[in-house]
Design an enzyme around this catalytic site. Sequence first.
Site, PDB file in Angstrom:
ATOM      1  N   LYS A  22       0.836  -1.214   0.000  1.00 46.23           N
ATOM      2  CA  LYS A  22       0.000   0.000   0.000  1.00 46.23           C
ATOM      3  C   LYS A  22       0.861   1.251   0.000  1.00 46.23           C
ATOM      4  O   LYS A  22       0.668   2.160  -0.812  1.00 46.23           O
ATOM      5  CB  LYS A  22      -0.908  -0.019   1.242  1.00 46.23           C
ATOM      6  N   ASN A  23       1.807   1.323   0.921  1.00 45.85           N
ATOM      7  CA  ASN A  23       2.542   2.582   1.085  1.00 45.85           C
ATOM      8  C   ASN A  23       3.534   2.841  -0.051  1.00 45.85           C
ATOM      9  O   ASN A  23       3.973   3.970  -0.221  1.00 45.85           O
ATOM     10  CB  ASN A  23       3.233   2.637   2.452  1.00 45.85           C
ATOM     11  N   ARG A  92      -4.433  10.798   4.409  1.00 46.51           N
ATOM     12  CA  ARG A  92      -3.376  11.787   4.559  1.00 46.51           C
ATOM     13  C   ARG A  92      -2.337  11.707   3.433  1.00 46.51           C
ATOM     14  O   ARG A  92      -1.738  12.709   3.076  1.00 46.51           O
ATOM     15  CB  ARG A  92      -2.659  11.564   5.888  1.00 46.51           C
ATOM     16  N   CYS A 116      -4.834  12.578  12.799  1.00 50.41           N
ATOM     17  CA  CYS A 116      -5.469  11.307  12.439  1.00 50.41           C
ATOM     18  C   CYS A 116      -5.990  10.655  13.706  1.00 50.41           C
ATOM     19  O   CYS A 116      -5.883  11.232  14.782  1.00 50.41           O
ATOM     20  CB  CYS A 116      -4.521  10.426  11.642  1.00 50.41           C
ATOM     21  N   ARG A 121      -0.231  14.476  13.143  1.00 50.17           N
ATOM     22  CA  ARG A 121       0.753  13.985  12.169  1.00 50.17           C
ATOM     23  C   ARG A 121       1.162  15.170  11.307  1.00 50.17           C
ATOM     24  O   ARG A 121       0.583  15.412  10.247  1.00 50.17           O
ATOM     25  CB  ARG A 121       0.161  12.836  11.346  1.00 50.17           C
ATOM     26  N   PRO A 122       2.152  15.924  11.779  1.00 49.46           N
ATOM     27  CA  PRO A 122       2.510  17.166  11.103  1.00 49.46           C
ATOM     28  C   PRO A 122       3.096  16.931   9.709  1.00 49.46           C
ATOM     29  O   PRO A 122       3.564  15.829   9.405  1.00 49.46           O
ATOM     30  CB  PRO A 122       3.574  17.768  12.026  1.00 49.46           C
ATOM     31  N   LEU A 125       7.834  19.238   7.740  1.00 50.18           N
ATOM     32  CA  LEU A 125       9.076  18.937   7.013  1.00 50.18           C
ATOM     33  C   LEU A 125       8.867  18.985   5.496  1.00 50.18           C
ATOM     34  O   LEU A 125       9.753  19.405   4.760  1.00 50.18           O
ATOM     35  CB  LEU A 125       9.620  17.565   7.426  1.00 50.18           C
ATOM     36  N   ASP A 305       3.979   0.309  12.065  1.00 48.94           N
ATOM     37  CA  ASP A 305       2.769  -0.255  11.461  1.00 48.94           C
ATOM     38  C   ASP A 305       2.542  -1.723  11.842  1.00 48.94           C
ATOM     39  O   ASP A 305       1.534  -2.319  11.452  1.00 48.94           O
ATOM     40  CB  ASP A 305       2.818  -0.106   9.924  1.00 48.94           C
ATOM     41  N   ARG A 397      -9.046  -0.200   4.011  1.00 51.41           N
ATOM     42  CA  ARG A 397      -8.192   0.853   3.454  1.00 51.41           C
ATOM     43  C   ARG A 397      -6.827   0.298   3.060  1.00 51.41           C
ATOM     44  O   ARG A 397      -6.233   0.757   2.091  1.00 51.41           O
ATOM     45  CB  ARG A 397      -7.957   1.958   4.497  1.00 51.41           C
TER      46      ARG A 397
HETATM   47  N1  EPU Z   1       6.941  14.036  11.190  1.00 47.64           N
HETATM   48  C1  EPU Z   1       7.136  15.358  11.531  1.00 47.64           C
HETATM   49  N2  EPU Z   1       6.994  16.298  10.558  1.00 47.64           N
HETATM   50  C2  EPU Z   1       6.683  15.979   9.269  1.00 47.64           C
HETATM   51  C3  EPU Z   1       6.502  14.631   8.926  1.00 47.64           C
HETATM   52  C4  EPU Z   1       6.630  13.678   9.915  1.00 47.64           C
HETATM   53  O1  EPU Z   1       7.414  15.687  12.680  1.00 47.64           O
HETATM   54  O2  EPU Z   1       6.592  16.884   8.438  1.00 47.64           O
HETATM   55  C5  EPU Z   1       7.093  12.984  12.221  1.00 47.64           C
HETATM   56  C6  EPU Z   1       5.776  12.254  12.483  1.00 47.64           C
HETATM   57  O3  EPU Z   1       4.997  12.913  13.443  1.00 47.64           O
HETATM   58  C7  EPU Z   1       6.268  10.902  12.949  1.00 47.64           C
HETATM   59  C8  EPU Z   1       7.540  10.696  12.152  1.00 47.64           C
HETATM   60  O4  EPU Z   1       7.936  11.992  11.699  1.00 47.64           O
HETATM   61  O5  EPU Z   1       6.585  10.934  14.307  1.00 47.64           O
HETATM   62  C9  EPU Z   1       7.435   9.776  10.965  1.00 47.64           C
HETATM   63  O6  EPU Z   1       6.347  10.166  10.140  1.00 47.64           O
HETATM   64  P1  EPU Z   1       6.398   9.947   8.573  1.00 47.64           P
HETATM   65  O7  EPU Z   1       6.364  11.272   7.896  1.00 47.64           O
HETATM   66  O8  EPU Z   1       7.518   9.024   8.248  1.00 47.64           O
HETATM   67  O9  EPU Z   1       5.024   9.238   8.309  1.00 47.64           O
HETATM   68  P2  EPU Z   1       4.106   9.344   7.032  1.00 47.64           P
HETATM   69  O10 EPU Z   1       4.932   9.542   5.817  1.00 47.64           O
HETATM   70  O11 EPU Z   1       2.995  10.293   7.294  1.00 47.64           O
HETATM   71  C10 EPU Z   1       4.200   6.792   6.488  1.00 47.64           C
HETATM   72  C11 EPU Z   1       3.205   5.690   6.306  1.00 47.64           C
HETATM   73  C12 EPU Z   1       2.578   5.342   7.653  1.00 47.64           C
HETATM   74  C13 EPU Z   1       3.684   4.916   8.616  1.00 47.64           C
HETATM   75  C14 EPU Z   1       4.734   6.024   8.722  1.00 47.64           C
HETATM   76  C15 EPU Z   1       5.917   5.639   9.580  1.00 47.64           C
HETATM   77  C16 EPU Z   1       2.457   6.102   4.066  1.00 47.64           C
HETATM   78  C17 EPU Z   1       1.368   6.498   3.155  1.00 47.64           C
HETATM   79  N3  EPU Z   1       2.187   6.121   5.364  1.00 47.64           N
HETATM   80  O12 EPU Z   1       3.463   7.895   7.007  1.00 47.64           O
HETATM   81  O13 EPU Z   1       1.738   4.227   7.395  1.00 47.64           O
HETATM   82  O14 EPU Z   1       3.133   4.678   9.885  1.00 47.64           O
HETATM   83  O15 EPU Z   1       5.218   6.368   7.403  1.00 47.64           O
HETATM   84  O16 EPU Z   1       6.535   4.512   9.082  1.00 47.64           O
HETATM   85  O17 EPU Z   1       3.531   5.737   3.617  1.00 47.64           O
HETATM   86  C18 EPU Z   1      -0.034   2.741   7.833  1.00 47.64           C
HETATM   87  O18 EPU Z   1       0.224   2.176   6.750  1.00 47.64           O
HETATM   88  O19 EPU Z   1      -0.816   2.252   8.673  1.00 47.64           O
HETATM   89  C19 EPU Z   1       0.583   4.027   8.116  1.00 47.64           C
HETATM   90  C20 EPU Z   1       0.105   4.861   9.033  1.00 47.64           C
END
Ligand code: EPU
Length: 421
Positions: A22-23, A92, A116, A121-122, A125, A305, A397
């Site tokens: 998925k991701n 998201r 969420c 989930r900021p 970055l 995850d 999902r």
């Molecule tokens: N973070 C920040 N600022 C940002 C982005 C992230 O502080 O601008 C922090 C987050 O709060 C978190 C950490 O960085 O503590 C990691 O977040 P990341 O950005 O890596 O997460 P994401 O890209 O939003 C993806 C997966 C998630 C998975 C996370 C962590 C996708 C579509 N989603 O989310 O998948 O939990 O990486 O591995 O790739 C799931 O599949 O159930 C799922 C939630």
Amino acid sequence: MDKFVIRGGKKLSGQVEISGAKNASLALMPASLLVSGNSKLYNTPELNDVYTMTKLLNHLGVKTNFENHVLELDSSNIISQDAPYEHVKKMRASVYVLGPLITKYGTARVSLPGGCAWGPRPINLHLEGLKKMGADIELNEGYIIAKAKRLKGARINFDVSSVGATGNILMAAALAKGTTIINNAALEPEISNLAEFLIKMGARINGINTSTLEIEGVDELHTAEIDTIPDRIEAGTILIAGALTHGNITIKNISNQHMNSVLSKLEDSGCNLNINNGLVSLGAAYNSIKSSDITTAIYPGFPTDMQAQWTAYMALAEGTSTVTDTIYLDRFKHVPELVRLGANITVNENSAVIKGVKKLTGAKVMSTDLRASASLVLAGLAAEGTTEVLRVYHLDRGYQKIEKKLLALGADIERVEGSEY
Ligand code: EPU
């Protein structure tokens, strides 16, 4: 709303094929916006987040065709750079269209994703990175409004390793003028899959599978095709189903090197694993599960995850174990529901302390998010009696018809359509 009715206690056995990740799909699909023409993604999973991303891309003008796990995306006629709230609120990962739109079309208006189910989930970055590349970014009425004549290469240091921010900047940098360096880039295999796809499109990227990515922007990219990597989280979830029911199962079509942390923890918990290229056979040799602590971390650490699923597993282990989530500090919505099934778990800040119990007992439980739902299904498979998991749309999902895969392994699980909330 559908629910699952699970009559627990069946030992799972047999083989199943794991679907595409998925991701990975959610990053590969928006990358099609970087070209004009037909991209092809093989091994795309049939699940609702993929359909949500498809609808968003359709809204932007991408024509899609999805058959037999091959997703064709024709981006020859983009008619909008606007990702509205009604799409982004469902998922998201919709924010992945930001980087491609601004770098190719010089403008993007993308609804802010908001929090969420388990907390904030900021995306700071993503935005700071694009600003460093020269984008003019404003937040207005819940939308990110981004503009740039042409993005320029920059040195970007992420304070936190972020999958989404790395993906967005990678896509933006592919068409920027000059070289972008991403330090502390995410190492997750889904990001490497995206980088490989961009390279097939003509992008110049060095440092794949390392935490420093160097991208030399090009003026134009061309259409490409790629295989989506297997879903390491689906694979881990199904292996735990085998382990929890003391079964003997084989999962096929996986990348076992993506799963080292989970496989090694399964061995620590007493499972016998036979690991070959693309295949893992699991035999839960003992009737008892050994407790084994986990702490989630960025790849190649134990994935957040898989945290909820591991918590469900440890609920039936001998002794006490601790599960700590360092990625999301409040991702424990599954715990009160597992407790309704008889688990003994207490949450303290970002850790759950799990005192293993001899048995779980079926009950009605409520899904709150994707991985929480997966943990409830796992607990239901091991519980005595009948468990009803409500609101399985969360599960739909991110898992491709998981009940069919579990049925094929001998589970007694049934989807009841249109049932109670
Ligand atoms: N973070 C920040 N600022 C940002 C982005 C992230 O502080 O601008 C922090 C987050 O709060 C978190 C950490 O960085 O503590 C990691 O977040 P990341 O950005 O890596 O997460 P994401 O890209 O939003 C993806 C997966 C998630 C998975 C996370 C962590 C996708 C579509 N989603 O989310 O998948 O939990 O990486 O591995 O790739 C799931 O599949 O159930 C799922 C939630």
